[in-house]
Design a protein around this motif. Structure first.
Motif, PDB file in Angstrom:
ATOM      1  N   GLN A  70      44.325  53.095  51.785  1.00  0.00           N
ATOM      2  CA  GLN A  70      45.394  53.994  51.371  1.00  0.00           C
ATOM      3  C   GLN A  70      46.531  53.219  50.721  1.00  0.00           C
ATOM      4  O   GLN A  70      47.157  53.706  49.771  1.00  0.00           O
ATOM      5  CB  GLN A  70      45.911  54.787  52.579  1.00  0.00           C
ATOM      6  CG  GLN A  70      44.901  55.765  53.162  1.00  0.00           C
ATOM      7  CD  GLN A  70      44.517  56.832  52.156  1.00  0.00           C
ATOM      8  OE1 GLN A  70      45.306  57.197  51.278  1.00  0.00           O
ATOM      9  NE2 GLN A  70      43.274  57.320  52.264  1.00  0.00           N
ATOM     10  N   GLU A  71      46.811  52.010  51.238  1.00  0.00           N
ATOM     11  CA  GLU A  71      47.878  51.195  50.637  1.00  0.00           C
ATOM     12  C   GLU A  71      47.505  50.801  49.209  1.00  0.00           C
ATOM     13  O   GLU A  71      48.358  50.769  48.319  1.00  0.00           O
ATOM     14  CB  GLU A  71      48.104  49.947  51.489  1.00  0.00           C
ATOM     15  CG  GLU A  71      48.832  50.248  52.802  1.00  0.00           C
ATOM     16  CD  GLU A  71      48.999  48.997  53.646  1.00  0.00           C
ATOM     17  OE1 GLU A  71      48.375  47.955  53.315  1.00  0.00           O
ATOM     18  OE2 GLU A  71      49.745  49.060  54.649  1.00  0.00           O
ATOM     19  N   VAL A  89      49.446  61.674  46.437  1.00  0.00           N
ATOM     20  CA  VAL A  89      48.551  60.702  47.056  1.00  0.00           C
ATOM     21  C   VAL A  89      49.213  60.070  48.258  1.00  0.00           C
ATOM     22  O   VAL A  89      48.620  59.857  49.306  1.00  0.00           O
ATOM     23  CB  VAL A  89      48.141  59.639  46.026  1.00  0.00           C
ATOM     24  CG1 VAL A  89      47.317  58.552  46.693  1.00  0.00           C
ATOM     25  CG2 VAL A  89      47.392  60.276  44.885  1.00  0.00           C
ATOM     26  N   ALA A  90      50.500  59.759  48.142  1.00  0.00           N
ATOM     27  CA  ALA A  90      51.249  59.165  49.242  1.00  0.00           C
ATOM     28  C   ALA A  90      51.323  60.099  50.425  1.00  0.00           C
ATOM     29  O   ALA A  90      51.223  59.690  51.572  1.00  0.00           O
ATOM     30  CB  ALA A  90      52.648  58.786  48.768  1.00  0.00           C
ATOM     31  N   VAL A  91      51.532  61.371  50.155  1.00  0.00           N
ATOM     32  CA  VAL A  91      51.605  62.365  51.235  1.00  0.00           C
ATOM     33  C   VAL A  91      50.270  62.452  51.961  1.00  0.00           C
ATOM     34  O   VAL A  91      50.199  62.585  53.176  1.00  0.00           O
ATOM     35  CB  VAL A  91      52.015  63.739  50.666  1.00  0.00           C
ATOM     36  CG1 VAL A  91      51.879  64.809  51.728  1.00  0.00           C
ATOM     37  CG2 VAL A  91      53.435  63.673  50.155  1.00  0.00           C
ATOM     38  N   GLN A 139      42.228  50.121  60.414  1.00  0.00           N
ATOM     39  CA  GLN A 139      42.885  49.149  59.555  1.00  0.00           C
ATOM     40  C   GLN A 139      42.318  49.192  58.129  1.00  0.00           C
ATOM     41  O   GLN A 139      43.069  49.100  57.146  1.00  0.00           O
ATOM     42  CB  GLN A 139      42.699  47.746  60.156  1.00  0.00           C
ATOM     43  CG  GLN A 139      43.457  46.647  59.417  1.00  0.00           C
ATOM     44  CD  GLN A 139      44.956  46.855  59.463  1.00  0.00           C
ATOM     45  OE1 GLN A 139      45.486  47.350  60.454  1.00  0.00           O
ATOM     46  NE2 GLN A 139      45.631  46.505  58.369  1.00  0.00           N
ATOM     47  N   LYS A 140      41.008  49.377  58.049  1.00  0.00           N
ATOM     48  CA  LYS A 140      40.397  49.472  56.721  1.00  0.00           C
ATOM     49  C   LYS A 140      40.884  50.718  55.987  1.00  0.00           C
ATOM     50  O   LYS A 140      41.133  50.693  54.783  1.00  0.00           O
ATOM     51  CB  LYS A 140      38.878  49.500  56.850  1.00  0.00           C
ATOM     52  CG  LYS A 140      38.279  48.162  57.268  1.00  0.00           C
ATOM     53  CD  LYS A 140      36.764  48.263  57.408  1.00  0.00           C
ATOM     54  CE  LYS A 140      36.166  46.933  57.832  1.00  0.00           C
ATOM     55  NZ  LYS A 140      34.696  47.024  58.009  1.00  0.00           N
ATOM     56  N   LYS A 141      41.021  51.827  56.706  1.00  0.00           N
ATOM     57  CA  LYS A 141      41.519  53.052  56.084  1.00  0.00           C
ATOM     58  C   LYS A 141      42.951  52.870  55.596  1.00  0.00           C
ATOM     59  O   LYS A 141      43.317  53.323  54.505  1.00  0.00           O
ATOM     60  CB  LYS A 141      41.457  54.209  57.083  1.00  0.00           C
ATOM     61  CG  LYS A 141      40.042  54.693  57.391  1.00  0.00           C
ATOM     62  CD  LYS A 141      40.075  55.883  58.334  1.00  0.00           C
ATOM     63  CE  LYS A 141      38.662  56.397  58.624  1.00  0.00           C
ATOM     64  NZ  LYS A 141      38.690  57.562  59.547  1.00  0.00           N
ATOM     65  N   ILE A 142      43.757  52.209  56.453  1.00  0.00           N
ATOM     66  CA  ILE A 142      45.158  51.997  56.069  1.00  0.00           C
ATOM     67  C   ILE A 142      45.232  51.109  54.833  1.00  0.00           C
ATOM     68  O   ILE A 142      46.009  51.369  53.894  1.00  0.00           O
ATOM     69  CB  ILE A 142      45.940  51.379  57.244  1.00  0.00           C
ATOM     70  CG1 ILE A 142      46.034  52.397  58.389  1.00  0.00           C
ATOM     71  CG2 ILE A 142      47.324  50.929  56.812  1.00  0.00           C
ATOM     72  CD1 ILE A 142      46.648  51.829  59.663  1.00  0.00           C
ATOM     73  N   GLU A 143      44.440  50.027  54.818  1.00  0.00           N
ATOM     74  CA  GLU A 143      44.451  49.127  53.660  1.00  0.00           C
ATOM     75  C   GLU A 143      43.992  49.855  52.406  1.00  0.00           C
ATOM     76  O   GLU A 143      44.528  49.648  51.308  1.00  0.00           O
ATOM     77  CB  GLU A 143      43.533  47.926  53.945  1.00  0.00           C
ATOM     78  CG  GLU A 143      44.082  46.990  55.003  1.00  0.00           C
ATOM     79  CD  GLU A 143      43.116  45.875  55.328  1.00  0.00           C
ATOM     80  OE1 GLU A 143      41.996  45.893  54.766  1.00  0.00           O
ATOM     81  OE2 GLU A 143      43.474  44.990  56.133  1.00  0.00           O
ATOM     82  N   GLY A 149      48.432  51.595  43.507  1.00  0.00           N
ATOM     83  CA  GLY A 149      47.847  51.814  42.190  1.00  0.00           C
ATOM     84  C   GLY A 149      48.291  53.110  41.553  1.00  0.00           C
ATOM     85  O   GLY A 149      47.994  53.361  40.401  1.00  0.00           O
ATOM     86  N   SER A 150      49.003  53.974  42.280  1.00  0.00           N
ATOM     87  CA  SER A 150      49.406  55.265  41.740  1.00  0.00           C
ATOM     88  C   SER A 150      50.781  55.626  42.244  1.00  0.00           C
ATOM     89  O   SER A 150      51.117  55.389  43.392  1.00  0.00           O
ATOM     90  CB  SER A 150      48.385  56.342  42.148  1.00  0.00           C
ATOM     91  OG  SER A 150      48.851  57.601  41.746  1.00  0.00           O
ATOM     92  N   SER A 151      51.596  56.232  41.392  1.00  0.00           N
ATOM     93  CA  SER A 151      52.949  56.669  41.784  1.00  0.00           C
ATOM     94  C   SER A 151      52.971  58.140  42.146  1.00  0.00           C
ATOM     95  O   SER A 151      54.026  58.721  42.348  1.00  0.00           O
ATOM     96  CB  SER A 151      53.920  56.408  40.622  1.00  0.00           C
ATOM     97  OG  SER A 151      53.481  57.127  39.476  1.00  0.00           O
ATOM     98  N   ASP A 152      51.809  58.744  42.168  1.00  0.00           N
ATOM     99  CA  ASP A 152      51.711  60.173  42.475  1.00  0.00           C
ATOM    100  C   ASP A 152      52.109  60.396  43.923  1.00  0.00           C
ATOM    101  O   ASP A 152      51.511  59.828  44.831  1.00  0.00           O
ATOM    102  CB  ASP A 152      50.285  60.644  42.213  1.00  0.00           C
ATOM    103  CG  ASP A 152      50.180  62.169  42.306  1.00  0.00           C
ATOM    104  OD1 ASP A 152      51.160  62.783  42.736  1.00  0.00           O
ATOM    105  OD2 ASP A 152      49.088  62.687  41.961  1.00  0.00           O
TER     106      ASP A 152
END
Length: 735
Positions: free
Chosen positions: A601-602, A613-615, A595-599, A607-610
């Protein structure tokens, strides 16, 4: 088809008359207050002593009760009918007396003493038992297993004195004066050891009777006794086979004696005495044919007023044939030899070797008592009266102590004679007095006429009598289908007795039986209970298909007391069958980490539209699926909020059990699971008070029944959920 039938039965049960009970949910504390709980009487040594002292009163009624308890024959003879009971007792007494003669001589030989000493056992103890015994139907006297155990003691004793039972003997009629002197020394030594162990056995039985140890019979189970007596029968058979074949076999003692005996037997088969073998075959054939075709024939047996005394007939015929054909001289066949006339003079030789036989005496005392009382209980139950095991100990102890002064070795109840005595209509111990009168005639008049009786005739009688014991092998099939543990107890008792010795076999059998009890108490059965829908009935989930677990609640039961021996097993099983705190903690730690990792990454995504990073964030979210896949079997444990322990099967809890129970409760507290106890007995609750258990668990968490605990769990859980939801909404409104 079967499912349809089960459904019809279930519907029929549902549609039956219903039990409707309306009452509040009771905790144990509320129930005790509402229905005025009182403390159980405490059995302290002081209270016990006062109770015993209060019973010491001297009145005519008390004295009369004591006398009838010590001499049970007085109460038995109160309602005795001379017209109806006496004729039946006389017939039964004569029948059993006729059986006493050949069996007494045969089992006297089995004890390694001259056969006449078996007749003494059939006379003196029978008279003593008349006064002290509480059974009306058992036939006291010689018994094969006990005679063999006495013979084993005599063997060891004679060997310890540097003598041998295989010395030349004048029983063939050709002995010299020197041989006679050796025989006399040997006989006196044998007699001294036999009487020493008899006196010791009697003292042990008397002591057990005085301190009320008659209950020890419960520790020797039927499979143990059956296996032990069958193994002892193998020793009896082995001891007599040399007489059947007329060969010489060295005497051995201790472990593997049977193996050594059969080694000698097969080595000496070429020297078989053909006359003895043929005579034995004829005797065995006659005995078997008459017993099976006449005495035990279901069509003929009811028509017989008494069984055909085939053993006595064989003894008489064997004696006559031997006397008129000089078998002992022509074929060197061993015979009984001189049978003294009259009764033996009282002697004190039982004290000579008393310290040497104490350990053997304990085993003989227990075996003789257990076999005798088991037979007495069977017959007493059949005729609707009670026997007193403690009084039976006193009776057999008196028989052996007094009998040891008159050259009669250890006595016990005979299974075969007791059944015959009961079968021909015997009513009371008067049968024993009648049989003793017949023995008087034999000892005073007829005895010397048995001088020419061949030993192989007595051996044949013993071997045929063992048939009933060997039939106990059939118990194995029944025990295998009933209980593998009982099967193992029978097998171990039998093998230990056969391979080691009679006394070692008994100790090994008792030891193994106690180990099975310890093993079962250490690892008792445990299960999870489920509810029958719409009822307050809770049953084992593995047994009934119609029961279902309640969501969020686990109900655990152990079918035994909770004490130091099984406390660890209790702890392991409750974790295994309900919820394991270690696994729940592992699940929660893993999920918190993911859960901490997911938070994280969220936050990066926000904070970034790249797109890169999302991938990169998507592989992290797959950890949740991996966790669910790896811990699929344990996922339900994290949804449990309450565990109920059914204490209805716990007879008691010791301090170690309370300590482990407290540890379990504290472990579950760390993962937000509440433990409740249901149906705790008064003794268990008292132990909780003494051990300060309620500092770990509130009294309000003990419930009168499982259903009360289930309803309370549901209510408490719903209230908890409501409070959490209300607090969350209030916090949102404030923000």
């Amino acid at each position: 088809m079967k499912d349809a039938e089960d459904g019809e039965i279930r519907n029929a049960l549902i549609n039956e008359e219903r039990v409707v009970v309306e009452r509040p949910v009771y905790t144990q504390l509320e129930f005790d207050k509402g229905f005025t709980s009182i403390q159980r009487p405490v059995k302290t040594p002081k209270v016990w002593a006062k109770k015993k002292v209060s019973k010491f009163e001297c009145s005519g009624k008390c004295v009369g009760k004591f006398i009838t308890q010590v001499f049970p024959f007085l109460s038995i003879l109160k309602g005795y009918s001379i017209r109806s009971d006496l004729p039946a007792d006389i017939i039964a007494g004569l029948t059993v007396g006729i059986m006493h003669i050949p069996q007494g001589m045969a089992y006297g030989q089995l004890s390694t003493l001259p056969p006449v000493y078996g007749l003494y056992v059939s006379f003196f103890p029978v008279i003593i038992y008349f006064f002290f015994g509480s059974s009306r139907h058992v036939s006291v006297g010689t018994f094969a297993v006990v005679s063999l155990m006495v013979g084993t003691v005599v063997d060891k004793g004679v060997a310890s004195q540097g003598l041998s039972l295989d010395v030349p003997s004048n029983t063939t009629g050709n002995g010299t004066v020197a041989d006679a002197a050796v025989d006399d020394v040997l006989l006196q030594t044998q007699l001294a050891f036999a009487m020493a162990v008899t006196f010791a056995v009697g003292c042990i039985q008397l002591l057990m009777g005085f301190v009320r140890l008659g209950f020890v019979t419960v520790y020797l189970s039927d499979p143990l006794i059956s296996g032990f007596t069958t193994g002892a029968a193998c020793h009896v058979f082995t001891s007599q086979i040399k007489h059947i074949f007329g060969v010489v076999i060295n005497r051995y003692n201790g472990p593997f004696k049977l193996i050594f005996s059969y080694r000698d037997f097969f080595m000496n088969i070429p020297s078989t005495n053909i006359a003895a073998l043929v005579g034995s075959a004829i005797c065995i054939l006659i005995l078997v044919l008459v017993k099976e075709l006449i005495n035990n024939n279901p069509r003929i047996k009811p028509k017989l007023k008494m069984p055909v005394p085939v053993e006595l007939i064989v003894v008489v015929i064997g004696t006559l044939v031997s006397e008129f054909t000089n078998l002992h001289k022509l074929f060197e066949i061993k015979i009984v030899g001189d049978v003294p006339v009259g009764f033996p003079m009282p002697a004190l030789n039982q004290f000579r070797f008393l310290p040497n036989v104490i350990s053997d005496a304990v085993a003989i005392a227990i075996v003789a008592f257990v076999i005798s009382v088991s037979m007495a209980k069977i017959l007493a139950k059949k005729h609707d009266y009670e026997i007193d095991p403690n009084q039976e100990l006193v009776a057999y102890g008196a028989c052996n102590v007094i009998g040891s002064f008159f050259s009669s070795f250890c006595t016990a109840a005979s299974l075969s004679r007791s059944l015959v005595q009961e079968g021909v209509g015997g009513r009371t111990q008067i049968c024993g007095m009648v049989s003793s009168c017949l023995l008087v005639v034999v000892l005073l008049v007829i005895g010397p006429y048995f001088k020419s009786l061949p030993n192989f005739v007595l051996a044949s009688i013993i071997i045929v009598a063992l048939k009933g014991m060997f039939k106990q092998f059939l118990d194995l099939k029944r025990l295998w289908s009933i209980s593998i543990i009982d099967f193992a107890v029978w097998s171990v008792s039998f093998l230990a007795t056969v391979l080691l010795d009679v006394d070692y076999g008994l100790m090994a059998g008792v030891g193994f039986a106690l180990l099975t009890v310890i093993a079962r108490s250490q690892r008792p059965y445990t299960c999870v209970l489920g509810q029958v829908d719409g009822t307050d009935i809770y049953r084992d989930l593995s047994v009934y298909e119609a029961v279902h677990e309640i969501e969020g609640i686990k109900i655990f039961r152990i079918d035994a007391a909770l004490f130091f021996a099984n406390a660890e097993h209790f702890k392991n099983q409750i974790y295994k069958l309900t919820v394991d705190p270690k696994i729940v903690k592992k699940i929660r730690r893993k999920r918190d980490k993911i859960q901490k990792k997911i938070e994280k990454q969220e936050q990066i995504q926000n904070g970034s539209s790249d797109t890169k990073v999302a991938v990169e964030a998507t592989p992290e979210t797959s950890d949740t699926a991996d966790l669910d896949l790896n811990l699929n079997g344990y996922k339900s444990q994290d949804n449990v909020h309450s565990i109920i322990i059914d204490c209805s099967t716990m007879s008691y809890v010791d301090s170690v059990g309370v300590k482990v129970l407290g540890q379990i409760i504290n472990e579950y507290k760390t993962i937000d699971i509440q433990v409740y106890l249901a149906q705790c007995k008064a003794g268990i609750r008292e132990m909780f008070e003494k051990t300060d258990f309620y500092t770990t668990m509130y009294k309000e968490w003990l419930f009168v029944s499982i259903h009360d605990a289930v309803l309370a769990c549901r209510k408490l859980n719903n209230n908890s959920s409501f409070e959490k939801k209300h607090s969350s909404l209030a916090l949102q409104e404030k923000e």
